[in-house]
Scaffold this motif. Structure first.
Motif, PDB file in Angstrom:
ATOM      1  N   THR A 200       0.851  -1.018   0.069  1.00 57.85           N
ATOM      2  CA  THR A 200       0.026  -0.033   0.080  1.00 57.85           C
ATOM      3  C   THR A 200       0.695   1.296   0.087  1.00 57.85           C
ATOM      4  O   THR A 200       0.676   2.124  -0.690  1.00 57.85           O
ATOM      5  CB  THR A 200      -1.217   0.088   1.152  1.00 57.85           C
ATOM      6  OG1 THR A 200      -1.786  -1.282   1.157  1.00 57.85           O
ATOM      7  CG2 THR A 200      -1.691   1.073   1.348  1.00 57.85           C
ATOM      8  N   THR A 201       1.898   1.249   0.883  1.00 58.49           N
ATOM      9  CA  THR A 201       2.725   2.531   0.825  1.00 58.49           C
ATOM     10  C   THR A 201       3.464   2.627  -0.462  1.00 58.49           C
ATOM     11  O   THR A 201       3.370   3.890  -0.958  1.00 58.49           O
ATOM     12  CB  THR A 201       3.939   2.403   1.892  1.00 58.49           C
ATOM     13  OG1 THR A 201       3.257   1.814   3.069  1.00 58.49           O
ATOM     14  CG2 THR A 201       4.906   3.411   2.009  1.00 58.49           C
ATOM     15  N   ILE A 202       3.945   1.556  -0.963  1.00 63.87           N
ATOM     16  CA  ILE A 202       4.704   1.473  -2.303  1.00 63.87           C
ATOM     17  C   ILE A 202       3.673   2.274  -3.348  1.00 63.87           C
ATOM     18  O   ILE A 202       4.161   3.137  -4.199  1.00 63.87           O
ATOM     19  CB  ILE A 202       5.270   0.290  -2.813  1.00 63.87           C
ATOM     20  CG1 ILE A 202       6.282  -0.093  -1.780  1.00 63.87           C
ATOM     21  CG2 ILE A 202       5.647   0.156  -4.110  1.00 63.87           C
ATOM     22  CD1 ILE A 202       6.693  -1.581  -1.885  1.00 63.87           C
ATOM     23  N   SER A 203       2.570   1.566  -3.258  1.00 63.83           N
ATOM     24  CA  SER A 203       1.620   1.886  -4.558  1.00 63.83           C
ATOM     25  C   SER A 203       1.116   3.430  -4.342  1.00 63.83           C
ATOM     26  O   SER A 203       1.062   4.028  -5.259  1.00 63.83           O
ATOM     27  CB  SER A 203       0.525   1.033  -4.272  1.00 63.83           C
ATOM     28  OG  SER A 203      -0.682   1.500  -4.865  1.00 63.83           O
ATOM     29  N   ASN A 204       1.006   3.842  -3.074  1.00 61.71           N
ATOM     30  CA  ASN A 204       0.784   5.342  -2.798  1.00 61.71           C
ATOM     31  C   ASN A 204       1.803   6.255  -3.273  1.00 61.71           C
ATOM     32  O   ASN A 204       1.713   7.041  -3.922  1.00 61.71           O
ATOM     33  CB  ASN A 204       0.173   5.665  -1.407  1.00 61.71           C
ATOM     34  CG  ASN A 204      -1.125   5.181  -0.969  1.00 61.71           C
ATOM     35  OD1 ASN A 204      -1.859   4.660  -1.889  1.00 61.71           O
ATOM     36  ND2 ASN A 204      -1.076   4.794   0.116  1.00 61.71           N
ATOM     37  N   ASN A 205       3.067   5.754  -3.105  1.00 56.64           N
ATOM     38  CA  ASN A 205       4.252   6.496  -3.192  1.00 56.64           C
ATOM     39  C   ASN A 205       4.317   6.666  -4.920  1.00 56.64           C
ATOM     40  O   ASN A 205       4.554   7.646  -5.557  1.00 56.64           O
ATOM     41  CB  ASN A 205       5.506   6.111  -2.695  1.00 56.64           C
ATOM     42  CG  ASN A 205       5.645   6.214  -1.176  1.00 56.64           C
ATOM     43  OD1 ASN A 205       5.093   7.283  -0.805  1.00 56.64           O
ATOM     44  ND2 ASN A 205       6.649   5.572  -0.438  1.00 56.64           N
ATOM     45  N   THR A 206       4.000   5.380  -5.518  1.00 57.18           N
ATOM     46  CA  THR A 206       4.153   5.406  -6.921  1.00 57.18           C
ATOM     47  C   THR A 206       3.155   6.437  -7.767  1.00 57.18           C
ATOM     48  O   THR A 206       3.677   7.194  -8.522  1.00 57.18           O
ATOM     49  CB  THR A 206       4.016   4.009  -7.196  1.00 57.18           C
ATOM     50  OG1 THR A 206       4.942   3.058  -6.691  1.00 57.18           O
ATOM     51  CG2 THR A 206       4.229   3.605  -8.962  1.00 57.18           C
ATOM     52  N   THR A 207       1.929   6.428  -7.141  1.00 58.65           N
ATOM     53  CA  THR A 207       0.936   7.258  -7.810  1.00 58.65           C
ATOM     54  C   THR A 207       1.643   8.765  -7.923  1.00 58.65           C
ATOM     55  O   THR A 207       1.602   9.399  -8.558  1.00 58.65           O
ATOM     56  CB  THR A 207      -0.406   6.971  -7.042  1.00 58.65           C
ATOM     57  OG1 THR A 207      -0.675   5.803  -7.241  1.00 58.65           O
ATOM     58  CG2 THR A 207      -1.191   8.106  -7.739  1.00 58.65           C
ATOM     59  N   ASN A 208       2.022   9.083  -6.632  1.00 54.40           N
ATOM     60  CA  ASN A 208       2.699  10.296  -6.457  1.00 54.40           C
ATOM     61  C   ASN A 208       3.736  10.777  -7.239  1.00 54.40           C
ATOM     62  O   ASN A 208       3.932  11.569  -7.870  1.00 54.40           O
ATOM     63  CB  ASN A 208       3.076  10.757  -4.867  1.00 54.40           C
ATOM     64  CG  ASN A 208       1.731  10.645  -4.088  1.00 54.40           C
ATOM     65  OD1 ASN A 208       0.711  10.946  -4.435  1.00 54.40           O
ATOM     66  ND2 ASN A 208       1.828  10.458  -2.896  1.00 54.40           N
TER      67      ASN A 208
END
Ligand code: MG
Length: 530
Positions: free
Chosen positions: A466-474
């Motif tokens: 989840t952390t990685i995915s949110n970071n990736t979107t940003n």
């Protein structure tokens, strides 16, 4: 694989197929047992195409039922209906006894509805043999403790589908050699642009066409495959590379903040500036690369094999990775490390936890993973003449199987099976894919795919995902438009603007993503697998 033909997949409702014998199951009888006393097993399979024939038209299905001593109640779900069907099944906890190409290891982590398969390996000797020959496939579906709930699939001579292809007929016509450096490639592209290599009297050639970048992660046939020319290994078909992550000598890093990316962007900027790539290329659809399907107008492109170029396919060959700089050693260039993604998939077989008639279920699943049923699931039945068993692990696929591209027999890539090393399939229709990849055989030797790329079995846990995915979107929301501007030459890259970009990508979460992936890469070095 099916991804190549995404655009042909129509939107047609789910189809359910029931075996005739179920009519014999009358009121008051055990719903899990047919009138002849044999267990009824519910099997769901996700189809990739409405072109596939109805499942119970395959004669091998009744052979399979006979061999397993069961009746199968089939449910077929088309790919575009699967998302919703899957949510419903997982929300209700009512998964079928057997699911093929349906649930993945993440689903099994989040939902306690699936049987741990490792405890049954003695009753699944064919799956055991699969893992013995393909440890990567076992690690891919297993958690850190070696537990696994999902069976994988392995494709016959499965390979990387990322290739850098060039019109060899044009090269020959213009008396040019296969380019080995970016400078030589630039000269070839210039000749393609100005010398009418397709001979129609029009300057209609597109020297180099690219697939778009878009706003999401970097995937199949991305322009970033050019990173391999700088020695930076890509993995366009899956895993964290698609989010900007690299591995070199066991150390996780980011290609998105690397000098390699700057080098690639600056090269593309030069090509755009010289009119060697169409101005609007970065909004191209990955499935509809202009100039590849009707007339021979494209000189160079990233794609799967010569079939991408339609009736002019024979004119194209793969181009070995050209060096970004002539001063590089031959051993400095690399090519995309997606081979394991082309060979294995991690979501092909699940058994319901504590499923009724478990012994019969295991017998059925073991048969699916047998050589004979793997071949028949993939290509077609032996008893109905689609495949001939020549003995000695050799099979010949009938021309009929590939004769009509709108008809697919059997399950193809939707199967739950594998092909042992000693199996030989004549008429497998994979010559073009093998030829497209063989060009890179020596270049693949320039790195270690488990240390210089992310191994297919490294996974992050749910919280870190989840952390990685949110970071990736940003990160991508900021980085992709900026990269596109630089590539097209709308803005010129400077030391200062590059440093600003790197700092911002790191701050938006790349630094954290690198740390998290390093943590999981290290943890999976010690994965317990029997
Ligand atoms: Mg022309």
């Amino acid at each position: 694989m099916g991804l190549m033909k995404k655009k042909f997949l129509g939107a047609i409702a789910a189809v359910g197929a029931l075996s005739m014998v179920l009519a014999g199951c009358g009121a008051g009888e055990d719903a899990q047992t047919a009138s002849d006393g044999k267990p009824i097993i519910e099997v769901l399979v996700q189809y990739d195409s409405t072109n596939r024939k109805k499942i119970d038209t395959n004669k091998w299905i009744s052979d399979l039922e006979k061999d397993a001593g069961v009746h199968i109640k089939w449910t077929v779900v088309q790919q575009d209906a699967w998302g919703q069907k899957k949510s419903t099944l997982l929300a209700g906890g009512n998964v079928p006894q057997v699911s093929i190409r349906a649930f993945n290891p993440d689903d099994a982590t989040k939902f306690p509805y699936f049987e741990e398969l490792g405890q049954h390996l003695d009753k699944l000797p064919n799956l055991k043999a699969f893992f013995k020959e393909n440890p990567a496939a076992q690690r891919m579906v297993s958690d850190l403790n070696g537990k696994f709930y999902i069976g994988p699939a392995q494709f016959y001579e499965g390979k990387n589908s990322q290739h850098w292809m060039i019109n060899k007929t044009w090269l020959d016509k213009l008396g040019l050699q296969m380019p080995t450096t970016w400078d030589e490639l630039d000269k070839v592209l210039e000749a393609f642009k100005t010398q009418d290599p397709n001979g129609n009297g029009k300057a209609d050639e597109i020297p180099f066409n690219l697939n778009g970048i878009g706003t999401g992660t970097y995937g199949w046939w991305t322009p970033m495959l050019a990173l391999n020319s700088t020695g930076s290994v890509t993995q366009a078909q899956g895993g964290p590379w698609q989010q900007g992550i690299t591995v070199k000598d066991g150390k996780v890093g980011s290609w998105m903040t690397s000098d390699n990316l700057r080098q690639v962007i600056e090269w593309y900027s030069k090509l755009f500036g010289e009119g060697l790539i169409p101005k609007d290329a970065l909004s191209n659809d990955v499935d509809e690369l202009p100039g590849t399907e009707k007339d021979a107008t494209v000189g160079v492109a990233f794609t799967y094999n010569q079939d991408a170029f339609g009736t002019h396919g024979d004119e194209y060959v793969s181009m070995p990775t050209p060096k970004a700089d002539a001063s590089m050693a031959d051993s400095d260039v690399v090519w995309d490390a997606s081979g394991d993604y082309g060979k294995y998939e991690n979501y092909h077989l699940a058994i319901k936890k504590d499923a009724p008639n478990m012994d019969a279920v295991l017998k059925l699943v073991n048969l699916l993973y047998s050589e004979k049923y793997s071949v028949q699931q993939y290509y077609g039945g032996i008893s109905d003449g689609l495949v001939k068993d020549d003995g000695n692990h050799t099979y010949t696929v009938s021309d009929k199987v590939f004769a009509d591209t709108t008809v697919s027999y059997s399950l193809g890539q939707c199967f739950a099976g594998w092909f042992p090393n000693d199996v030989k399939i004549n008429g497998a229709n994979n010559e073009k894919s093998l030829a497209a990849d063989a060009v890179y055989d020596n270049i693949y030797k320039n790195y270690d795919k488990d240390k210089d790329a992310m191994p297919i079995w490294v996974k992050a846990d749910t919280a870190d995902q989840t952390t990685i995915s949110n970071n990736t979107t940003n990160i991508l929301n900021y980085a992709n438009p900026q990269i596109a501007k630089w590539m097209k030459g709308d803005e010129k890259i400077t030391d200062a603007s590059w440093q600003q970009f790197v700092d911002r990508v790191n701050k938006l979460g790349m630094e954290q993503n690198v740390q998290l992936w390093q943590k999981w890469y290290d943890k999976y070095q010690d994965q317990k697998v029997e």
